[in-house]
Design a protein around this motif. Sequence first.
Motif, mmCIF file in Angstrom:
data_model
loop_
_atom_site.group_PDB
_atom_site.id
_atom_site.type_symbol
_atom_site.label_atom_id
_atom_site.label_comp_id
_atom_site.label_asym_id
_atom_site.label_seq_id
_atom_site.Cartn_x
_atom_site.Cartn_y
_atom_site.Cartn_z
ATOM 1 N N GLN A 153 108.229 -21.935 130.918
ATOM 2 C CA GLN A 153 107.087 -21.766 130.017
ATOM 3 C C GLN A 153 107.471 -22.126 128.581
ATOM 4 N N HIS A 156 107.372 -25.781 128.260
ATOM 5 C CA HIS A 156 105.953 -26.167 128.251
ATOM 6 C C HIS A 156 105.378 -26.030 126.841
ATOM 7 N N ASN A 206 105.680 -31.469 132.808
ATOM 8 C CA ASN A 206 105.212 -31.473 134.205
ATOM 9 C C ASN A 206 106.196 -30.729 135.104
ATOM 10 N N GLU A 209 105.822 -27.074 134.664
ATOM 11 C CA GLU A 209 104.665 -26.558 135.406
ATOM 12 C C GLU A 209 105.003 -26.373 136.884
ATOM 13 N N TRP A 212 107.115 -23.248 137.336
ATOM 14 C CA TRP A 212 106.227 -22.088 137.304
ATOM 15 C C TRP A 212 105.505 -21.934 138.649
ATOM 16 N N GLY A 220 98.671 -20.959 137.539
ATOM 17 C CA GLY A 220 99.158 -22.027 136.674
ATOM 18 C C GLY A 220 99.429 -21.560 135.262
ATOM 19 N N LEU A 221 100.183 -22.374 134.517
ATOM 20 C CA LEU A 221 100.436 -22.102 133.110
ATOM 21 C C LEU A 221 99.167 -22.378 132.303
#
Length: 233
Positions: A153, A156, A206, A209, A212, A220-221
Amino acid sequence: MNNQPHEHIVRSYDEEQQRLVGELLRMGAMAAAQLEAALDVVERRDDNAARRVVDNDEAIDALEHETSQDVIKLTLRGPLARDLRQILAALRIASDIERIGDYAANVAKRSIALNAAPPVPHTRGLRALGVLALRQLDDVLAAYRDGDAEAAQRVHEADAELDAQYTSLFRELLTYMMEDPRNITSCTHLLFMAKNIERIGDHATNIAENVWFLVHGGDGLPPRDKRDGTASL
């Protein structure tokens, strides 16, 4: 009842999963090395080294093919829900890493054309952008290795910083081109190279994600804070 055959199958399956993770981490390390080498050849204006970076992209492509074959083998073993997430994430991550390798090769390839023009100072800005992308890639590979969704995260969220720096470099290059038309060719090459690096950051997110997804399943994030302002310039 003898459970040894079942235990052997489970152990074999786990070993194959670990080998798959190892392949993806090796593939990611190769892509990171490609990016680092591409940034280096831009600074050194070394055509021969740039060509080696371009040629080395074939090794990443071959490893992606090998990883896909291993994923297919795992699929045929009748995986459970968690294993299916591992397989799906592996396919996506392999594809993202392969694209990162392509973009790094593109930077090296473009540097050969850049070397035909007089040097410009903005290669330093490109290097700084590349270092950010490289950090994202290293961090997300570590998150995948450790199954660390929180670290994924953070990668991200960090993409916003790379976008902002890409936009800043884009503005700087446009200004430099307008001030002196003789710089248009060099700056155009740098614009393409900067975009390649920005896309590397996108592929790193990507991967984040998918890490995660691997840990949490369908949750999802949240949407990324995109700060690429080049479309409005």
